[in-house]
Each structure stands twice: as C-alpha cells, then as structure tokens.
Scaffold this motif. Sequence first.
Motif, PDB file in Angstrom:
ATOM      1  N   ALA A   7      22.781  84.029  33.142  1.00  0.00           N
ATOM      2  CA  ALA A   7      21.619  83.210  32.784  1.00  0.00           C
ATOM      3  C   ALA A   7      21.592  82.947  31.283  1.00  0.00           C
ATOM      4  O   ALA A   7      21.272  81.828  30.851  1.00  0.00           O
ATOM      5  CB  ALA A   7      20.330  83.889  33.236  1.00  0.00           C
ATOM      6  N   ILE A   8      21.927  83.943  30.480  1.00  0.00           N
ATOM      7  CA  ILE A   8      21.950  83.763  29.026  1.00  0.00           C
ATOM      8  C   ILE A   8      23.035  82.756  28.644  1.00  0.00           C
ATOM      9  O   ILE A   8      22.807  81.856  27.820  1.00  0.00           O
ATOM     10  CB  ILE A   8      22.164  85.108  28.307  1.00  0.00           C
ATOM     11  CG1 ILE A   8      20.980  86.040  28.549  1.00  0.00           C
ATOM     12  CG2 ILE A   8      22.375  84.893  26.804  1.00  0.00           C
ATOM     13  CD1 ILE A   8      21.220  87.480  28.131  1.00  0.00           C
ATOM     14  N   ALA A   9      24.215  82.887  29.230  1.00  0.00           N
ATOM     15  CA  ALA A   9      25.309  81.948  28.947  1.00  0.00           C
ATOM     16  C   ALA A   9      24.891  80.520  29.300  1.00  0.00           C
ATOM     17  O   ALA A   9      25.129  79.580  28.527  1.00  0.00           O
ATOM     18  CB  ALA A   9      26.559  82.352  29.723  1.00  0.00           C
ATOM     19  N   LEU A  10      24.256  80.352  30.447  1.00  0.00           N
ATOM     20  CA  LEU A  10      23.799  79.020  30.846  1.00  0.00           C
ATOM     21  C   LEU A  10      22.731  78.491  29.900  1.00  0.00           C
ATOM     22  O   LEU A  10      22.721  77.298  29.573  1.00  0.00           O
ATOM     23  CB  LEU A  10      23.274  79.043  32.285  1.00  0.00           C
ATOM     24  CG  LEU A  10      24.330  79.228  33.363  1.00  0.00           C
ATOM     25  CD1 LEU A  10      23.662  79.396  34.728  1.00  0.00           C
ATOM     26  CD2 LEU A  10      25.329  78.086  33.392  1.00  0.00           C
ATOM     27  N   ASP A  11      21.824  79.355  29.444  1.00  0.00           N
ATOM     28  CA  ASP A  11      20.794  78.929  28.491  1.00  0.00           C
ATOM     29  C   ASP A  11      21.429  78.419  27.204  1.00  0.00           C
ATOM     30  O   ASP A  11      20.977  77.420  26.634  1.00  0.00           O
ATOM     31  CB  ASP A  11      19.826  80.065  28.179  1.00  0.00           C
ATOM     32  CG  ASP A  11      18.827  80.320  29.290  1.00  0.00           C
ATOM     33  OD1 ASP A  11      18.677  79.448  30.185  1.00  0.00           O
ATOM     34  OD2 ASP A  11      18.200  81.393  29.271  1.00  0.00           O
ATOM     35  N   ILE A  12      22.462  79.086  26.734  1.00  0.00           N
ATOM     36  CA  ILE A  12      23.146  78.642  25.519  1.00  0.00           C
ATOM     37  C   ILE A  12      23.758  77.264  25.750  1.00  0.00           C
ATOM     38  O   ILE A  12      23.598  76.351  24.928  1.00  0.00           O
ATOM     39  CB  ILE A  12      24.213  79.671  25.082  1.00  0.00           C
ATOM     40  CG1 ILE A  12      23.512  80.911  24.527  1.00  0.00           C
ATOM     41  CG2 ILE A  12      25.180  79.069  24.057  1.00  0.00           C
ATOM     42  CD1 ILE A  12      24.418  82.098  24.280  1.00  0.00           C
ATOM     43  N   LEU A  13      24.446  77.080  26.875  1.00  0.00           N
ATOM     44  CA  LEU A  13      25.044  75.778  27.177  1.00  0.00           C
ATOM     45  C   LEU A  13      23.978  74.709  27.392  1.00  0.00           C
ATOM     46  O   LEU A  13      24.171  73.544  27.027  1.00  0.00           O
ATOM     47  CB  LEU A  13      25.942  75.885  28.407  1.00  0.00           C
ATOM     48  CG  LEU A  13      27.193  76.743  28.235  1.00  0.00           C
ATOM     49  CD1 LEU A  13      27.946  76.851  29.556  1.00  0.00           C
ATOM     50  CD2 LEU A  13      28.103  76.186  27.143  1.00  0.00           C
ATOM     51  N   ARG A  14      22.843  75.084  27.951  1.00  0.00           N
ATOM     52  CA  ARG A  14      21.749  74.145  28.199  1.00  0.00           C
ATOM     53  C   ARG A  14      21.090  73.698  26.887  1.00  0.00           C
ATOM     54  O   ARG A  14      20.626  72.558  26.785  1.00  0.00           O
ATOM     55  CB  ARG A  14      20.720  74.829  29.114  1.00  0.00           C
ATOM     56  CG  ARG A  14      19.716  73.897  29.722  1.00  0.00           C
ATOM     57  CD  ARG A  14      18.784  74.645  30.678  1.00  0.00           C
ATOM     58  NE  ARG A  14      19.423  74.853  31.965  1.00  0.00           N
ATOM     59  CZ  ARG A  14      19.731  76.045  32.477  1.00  0.00           C
ATOM     60  NH1 ARG A  14      19.465  77.152  31.844  1.00  0.00           N
ATOM     61  NH2 ARG A  14      20.301  76.136  33.662  1.00  0.00           N
ATOM     62  N   ASP A  15      21.059  74.587  25.891  1.00  0.00           N
ATOM     63  CA  ASP A  15      20.409  74.267  24.615  1.00  0.00           C
ATOM     64  C   ASP A  15      21.268  73.405  23.694  1.00  0.00           C
ATOM     65  O   ASP A  15      20.744  72.764  22.781  1.00  0.00           O
ATOM     66  CB  ASP A  15      20.044  75.552  23.868  1.00  0.00           C
ATOM     67  CG  ASP A  15      18.887  76.301  24.511  1.00  0.00           C
ATOM     68  OD1 ASP A  15      18.177  75.710  25.353  1.00  0.00           O
ATOM     69  OD2 ASP A  15      18.710  77.491  24.190  1.00  0.00           O
ATOM     70  N   LEU A  16      22.574  73.384  23.902  1.00  0.00           N
ATOM     71  CA  LEU A  16      23.456  72.629  23.013  1.00  0.00           C
ATOM     72  C   LEU A  16      23.225  71.116  23.024  1.00  0.00           C
ATOM     73  O   LEU A  16      23.118  70.508  21.951  1.00  0.00           O
ATOM     74  CB  LEU A  16      24.923  72.930  23.333  1.00  0.00           C
ATOM     75  CG  LEU A  16      25.434  74.307  22.932  1.00  0.00           C
ATOM     76  CD1 LEU A  16      26.815  74.552  23.544  1.00  0.00           C
ATOM     77  CD2 LEU A  16      25.486  74.434  21.419  1.00  0.00           C
ATOM     78  N   PRO A  17      23.164  70.455  24.183  1.00  0.00           N
ATOM     79  CA  PRO A  17      23.047  68.992  24.157  1.00  0.00           C
ATOM     80  C   PRO A  17      21.834  68.451  23.402  1.00  0.00           C
ATOM     81  O   PRO A  17      21.998  67.546  22.566  1.00  0.00           O
ATOM     82  CB  PRO A  17      23.014  68.602  25.647  1.00  0.00           C
ATOM     83  CG  PRO A  17      23.771  69.694  26.326  1.00  0.00           C
ATOM     84  CD  PRO A  17      23.391  70.947  25.560  1.00  0.00           C
ATOM     85  N   PRO A  18      20.621  68.970  23.625  1.00  0.00           N
ATOM     86  CA  PRO A  18      19.505  68.361  22.897  1.00  0.00           C
ATOM     87  C   PRO A  18      19.553  68.605  21.390  1.00  0.00           C
ATOM     88  O   PRO A  18      19.166  67.725  20.613  1.00  0.00           O
ATOM     89  CB  PRO A  18      18.265  68.991  23.525  1.00  0.00           C
ATOM     90  CG  PRO A  18      18.727  70.194  24.259  1.00  0.00           C
ATOM     91  CD  PRO A  18      20.167  69.972  24.593  1.00  0.00           C
ATOM     92  N   THR A  19      20.019  69.754  20.963  1.00  0.00           N
ATOM     93  CA  THR A  19      20.040  70.011  19.518  1.00  0.00           C
ATOM     94  C   THR A  19      21.185  69.265  18.830  1.00  0.00           C
ATOM     95  O   THR A  19      21.026  68.802  17.708  1.00  0.00           O
ATOM     96  CB  THR A  19      20.100  71.510  19.204  1.00  0.00           C
ATOM     97  OG1 THR A  19      21.247  72.079  19.820  1.00  0.00           O
ATOM     98  CG2 THR A  19      18.851  72.228  19.681  1.00  0.00           C
ATOM     99  N   LEU A  20      22.331  69.137  19.505  1.00  0.00           N
ATOM    100  CA  LEU A  20      23.431  68.366  18.910  1.00  0.00           C
ATOM    101  C   LEU A  20      23.119  66.875  18.871  1.00  0.00           C
ATOM    102  O   LEU A  20      23.712  66.138  18.076  1.00  0.00           O
ATOM    103  CB  LEU A  20      24.739  68.613  19.671  1.00  0.00           C
ATOM    104  CG  LEU A  20      25.426  69.928  19.352  1.00  0.00           C
ATOM    105  CD1 LEU A  20      26.522  70.225  20.370  1.00  0.00           C
ATOM    106  CD2 LEU A  20      26.001  69.911  17.939  1.00  0.00           C
ATOM    107  N   ALA A  21      22.195  66.410  19.699  1.00  0.00           N
ATOM    108  CA  ALA A  21      21.806  65.001  19.710  1.00  0.00           C
ATOM    109  C   ALA A  21      20.613  64.709  18.805  1.00  0.00           C
ATOM    110  O   ALA A  21      20.279  63.553  18.576  1.00  0.00           O
ATOM    111  CB  ALA A  21      21.475  64.568  21.142  1.00  0.00           C
ATOM    112  N   ASP A  22      20.000  65.741  18.271  1.00  0.00           N
ATOM    113  CA  ASP A  22      18.798  65.580  17.454  1.00  0.00           C
ATOM    114  C   ASP A  22      19.183  65.266  16.004  1.00  0.00           C
ATOM    115  O   ASP A  22      19.802  66.093  15.332  1.00  0.00           O
ATOM    116  CB  ASP A  22      17.974  66.866  17.509  1.00  0.00           C
ATOM    117  CG  ASP A  22      16.638  66.749  16.824  1.00  0.00           C
ATOM    118  OD1 ASP A  22      16.468  65.903  15.922  1.00  0.00           O
ATOM    119  OD2 ASP A  22      15.739  67.541  17.177  1.00  0.00           O
TER     120      ASP A  22
END
Length: 136
Positions: free
Chosen positions: A102-117
């Motif tokens: 779950a932690i690994a998935l949370d890290i992968l889930r958080d990358l797209p919005p912050t890299l696009a911001d």
Amino acid sequence: MPEIRGGFHEVPASSVPELLAEAARRGVPAFTLSTGGRTDKEAFFHAVRETFPLDPPLSATRHVWDALADSLWSGLHGLGAPHAVVVWPDAGPVAEAHGDYAIALDILRDLPPTLADPRCTAGRRTELSVYVASAS
C-alpha cells in the motif's frame, strides 16, 4: 492501441505490452518496474534502484520510504521529458493492497499530480502515466 494518459491506473497484465509499444512509438521514456510478483519493501526498493534514474541515489542497505519518494520524484523530474511512463507489470490487485504494498502504491500514486504541477516543478512539468497490473 491503448491511450497513454497521465495519472495512476490499474490495468490488466495483458495490456502492458501494448502500453510499452505505444510509449516507444511516441518516443516517451518508459520504465518497467519488476518485483517478480513480490510486493514487500525489500523487493520494491531493489526494483526502484534497478529501474529508475534516482536523485540522489538510494542506499542499498537503508530502506526509508520518504527518501525513496524524494529520490524517485527528483530522478523522474530530472529527465526533463514532457511525458514518461511507469509500468509495474507483476504487482498485484490494487484493491488488495496493504502494508508495504500500500505504501509503494501511494508513492506511485502521488508522483503524477506533483510532477504535473507547475508550482512543484518550477514550470517544467512532466505528465507521468503509472500503470499497475495484476501479476500474471
């Protein structure tokens, strides 16, 4: 051909070859994260070290989630690419995520919005597409 779009997506394992082929056709950097079907912390850290550009590099002996998240974000941002694709073809069902997985998935889930911001990237955005597939 599947459409490559930014964000975090759970996909069938059978779609992974088509996603990678589409990324190659479009000239988009693609990274295949393989953990051999394991979802534990050690396997994830090893796979990240072997797969991605990291900034700064991660220690092989110390596994700190925040350090991994920061290093992975900076490494992907440092590519300077307008788009990138991450595929984890042997992960497992997202709905069954718990513990390290779950932690690994949370890290992968958080990358797209912050890299696009633009505020987080000083205007040098990267549209990141993350595809997690059930282990085949």
